[in-house]
Design an enzyme around this catalytic site. Structure first.
Site, PDB file in Angstrom:
ATOM      1  CG  ASP A  19      25.351  32.043 -35.577  1.00 31.22           C
ATOM      2  OD1 ASP A  19      25.449  32.280 -36.602  1.00 31.22           O
ATOM      3  OD2 ASP A  19      24.845  32.480 -34.515  1.00 31.22           O
TER       4      ASP A  19
ATOM      5  NE  ARG B 297       0.606  29.709 -38.549  1.00 29.61           N
ATOM      6  CZ  ARG B 297       0.066  28.555 -38.695  1.00 29.61           C
ATOM      7  NH1 ARG B 297       0.660  27.457 -38.812  1.00 29.61           N
ATOM      8  NH2 ARG B 297      -1.367  28.417 -38.580  1.00 29.61           N
TER       9      ARG B 297
ATOM     10  CE  LYS C 241      22.730  40.889 -36.024  1.00 29.95           C
ATOM     11  NZ  LYS C 241      23.279  39.777 -35.227  1.00 29.95           N
TER      12      LYS C 241
HETATM   13  C1  LIG Z   1      22.525  38.774 -34.260  1.00 32.06           C
HETATM   14  C2  LIG Z   1      23.082  37.336 -34.170  1.00 32.06           C
HETATM   15  C3  LIG Z   1      22.213  36.467 -33.783  1.00 32.06           C
HETATM   16  C4  LIG Z   1      20.724  36.672 -33.418  1.00 32.06           C
HETATM   17  O1  LIG Z   1      20.144  37.299 -34.559  1.00 32.06           O
HETATM   18  P1  LIG Z   1      18.673  38.222 -34.698  1.00 32.06           P
HETATM   19  O2  LIG Z   1      18.339  38.489 -35.936  1.00 32.06           O
HETATM   20  O3  LIG Z   1      19.112  39.598 -33.578  1.00 32.06           O
HETATM   21  O4  LIG Z   1      17.670  37.384 -33.932  1.00 32.06           O
HETATM   22  C5  LIG Z   1      22.508  35.154 -33.675  1.00 32.06           C
HETATM   23  N1  LIG Z   1      24.071  34.874 -34.296  1.00 32.06           N
HETATM   24  C6  LIG Z   1      24.762  36.063 -34.510  1.00 32.06           C
HETATM   25  C7  LIG Z   1      26.250  35.470 -34.597  1.00 32.06           C
HETATM   26  C8  LIG Z   1      24.532  37.085 -34.428  1.00 32.06           C
HETATM   27  O5  LIG Z   1      25.321  37.954 -34.534  1.00 32.06           O
END
Ligand SMILES: *Cc1c(COP(=O)(O)O)cnc(C)c1O
Length: 381
Positions: A170, A47, A195
Site C-alpha cells: 500500500d 463497468r 489522498k
Molecule cells: C485512506 C487510505 C486507504 C483507504 O482508502 P479509501 O479511498 O478511503 O477507501 C487505504 N490505505 C491508506 C494508507 C489510506 O491512507
C-alpha cells in the site's frame, strides 16, 4: 518522458481521435453503440471499460513504469481487489500499523473466507522460515500508519519470493512520485487515490498497479465482475489531480519537514514520528528506497497538553480524518482512524491517546507554524 511531464502528457493515446481536447473528456455513458452482433468496438459497457477510466488507468501505469493499472471506487476497493487473489486456506502477513480499514478487512472479512493472517511487528527481524501456516501473501504499508515506520521493501520482497509468496504494498503515503515498490520487487501496488493522487479532498478513489499479465487478467476480471470500478467523473478528477502531483508533493514535503522540525524543537512533544528527520530510525532506509518522505507525521504530546484544546485553537489545520489533500489536517489515531485496534494492540505498537497525526498541506509554512505555536500555547495546562 520524465515523471513531471508524464503526469501532464501521459494517459490514453488520443492522436487518432477527431476531437482532441487538451484535457481528456468525461464519457458519462453506461453503454456504447456497436457495429454488428459480431463486430465490437473497444468500448462496450462502462463497468468493463470506459474511456475516462482507461485514460486514468494508463496514466497511473505509465507513471509507475508498470504494465497495468486498475482504477477502483475507493482505496479499500483497491485493497479488496488485491486481496481477491488470496484463497481460502491461505495466510497473509501484514505489518503492525496499517490503515484502519485494512486492519478491519483482515480481522473481520478474512475469517468469513477462511483466510488466516498474522501481524508482524518487525519485518526486518521476522524469520520467514519460522512463520507457521500456509502463507501466500505479504501486505506492507511503508511508511506505516500512523507511526511512519519504514520497512525495507526490497529485502522483504526478496525473502518472500524465495518462499513463493506474493508481495502487495500500500503506497498511498508516497505515490509513485516518491516510491516505486514494483521496482523494489513488489508484485502488486495499491493506492487510495483519494489522498495525494486526487489531492483536493473531493473524491474517493483507489488504484491497483502491477506488471504480471496473468495476475492482471485475474484482477481485471474481478474488477468487472465484483463491480467496484471507478466512475467516469471521479476518474477525470483523479487524472486532473495527477497533473499537479509532483508540484504538490514537493511543497507538501517541504512543509512537513518544517512542521516535524518545529515539533522536534518544541517542548511539547514526547516523540515526533517522521522518516525525514535524521533522528528517525527509518531515515537512512527511507532515503535509500524512496525519493522523499511524504507529508504525514505523528506527534506524541506531553501529558500537560490538552489535545482537544490544541485542535480547537488551530485556525488553518482542520480536525478531520484523511490525508493527502492540499489543506492541512490533524486527527487523533487512537479514537479517529485506528479505533478498531484493540487497546492492547494500540499499546503494543505505540498508538497512544496523546498522539496526533498531521497531514501537512501546501499552505504558506509561516501560517502553519504560527498556527501551531498559538495552539500549543492555548493547549498547555
Ligand atoms: C485512506 C487510505 C486507504 C483507504 O482508502 P479509501 O479511498 O478511503 O477507501 C487505504 N490505505 C491508506 C494508507 C489510506 O491512507
Amino acid at each position: 518522458m520524465r515523471y513531471e511531464t508524464a503526469a501532464i502528457h501521459g494517459g490514453r493515446d488520443t492522436s487518432g481521435e477527431q476531437i482532441r481536447g487538451e484535457s481528456f473528456p468525461i464519457y458519462l455513458t453506461s453503454t456504447f453503440t456497436q457495429d454488428g452482433v459480431n463486430d465490437f468496438r473497444e468500448f462496450m459497457y462502462s463497468r468493463s471499460k470506459n474511456p475516462t477510466r482507461d485514460n486514468l488507468e494508463q496514466l497511473v501505469a505509465q507513471l509507475e513504469g508498470a504494465k497495468h493499472g486498475l482504477a477502483m471506487s475507493s482505496g479499500m476497493a483497491a485493497t479488496a481487489l488485491a486481496f481477491s487473489l488470496v484463497k481460502s486456506g491461505e495466510k497473509v502477513l501484514i505489518n503492525s500499523n496499517v490503515y484502519g480499514g485494512t486492519c478491519n478487512f483482515v480481522s473481520h472479512v478474512f475469517c468469513d473466507r477462511g483466510i488466516d493472517f498474522e501481524i508482524v511487528t518487525d519485518f526486518a527481524n521476522c524469520d520467514f522460515d519460522a512463520v507457521e501456516g500456509n502463507v501466500s501473501t505479504v501486505f506492507l504499508e511503508t511508511p506505516s500508519n500512523p507511526l511512519l515506520e519504514v520497512t525495507d521493501i526490497a529485502d522483504v520482497a526478496a525473502r518472500a519470493h524465495a518462499k513463493g509468496w506474493r508481495v502487495i504494498v500500500d503506497n498511498t503515503f508516497m505515490t509513485s512520485y516518491l516510491q516505486r515498490p514494483l521496482d523494489l520487487g513488489a508484485d502488486v501496488v495499491v493506492y487510495s487515490a483519494t489522498k495525494y493522487y486526487a489531492g483536493h479532498s473531493d473524491v474517493i478513489a483507489g488504484l491497483v498497479v502491477l506488471n504480471d499479465d496473468q495476475v492482471f487478467d485475474k484482477l481485471k476480471f474481478n474488477q468487472k465482475t465484483l463491480g467496484g470500478m471507478l466512475d467516469p467523473f471521479s476518474s477525470f478528477l483523479v487524472a486532473r489531480g495527477i497533473k499537479t502531483l509532483p508540484l504538490r508533493m514537493d511543497r507538501h514535503e517541504q512543509n512537513a519537514l518544517a512542521v516535524a522540525k518545529f515539533f522536534e524543537e518544541s517542548r511539547a512533544a514526547k516523540a515526533v514520528y517522521y522518516p525525514g528527520l535524521p533522528s528517525n530510525p527509518g531515515y537512512e532506509l527511507q532515503r535509500r528506497q524512496a525519493r522523499g518522505n511524504g507529508a504525514v507525521l505523528s506527534v506524541d504530546f506531553k501529558d500537560e497538553y490538552d489535545l482537544d484544546a490544541f485542535c480547537h485553537a488551530l485556525r488553518f489545520i482542520d480536525l478531520a480524518v484523511s490525508l493527502g489533500g492540499i489543506e492541512s489536517l490533524v486527527c487523533c489515531p487512537a479514537t479517529m482512524t485506528h479505533e478498531e485496534y484493540s487497546p492492547e494492540l494500540q499499546a503494543q505498537i505505540g498508538i497512544t491517546k496523546t498522539m496526533l497525526r498531521f497531514s501537512v498541506g501546501v499552505e504558506a509554512i509561516d501560517d502553519l507554524l504560527e498556527d501551531l505555536q498559538k495552539a500549543l500555547e492555548a493547549a498547555k495546562r
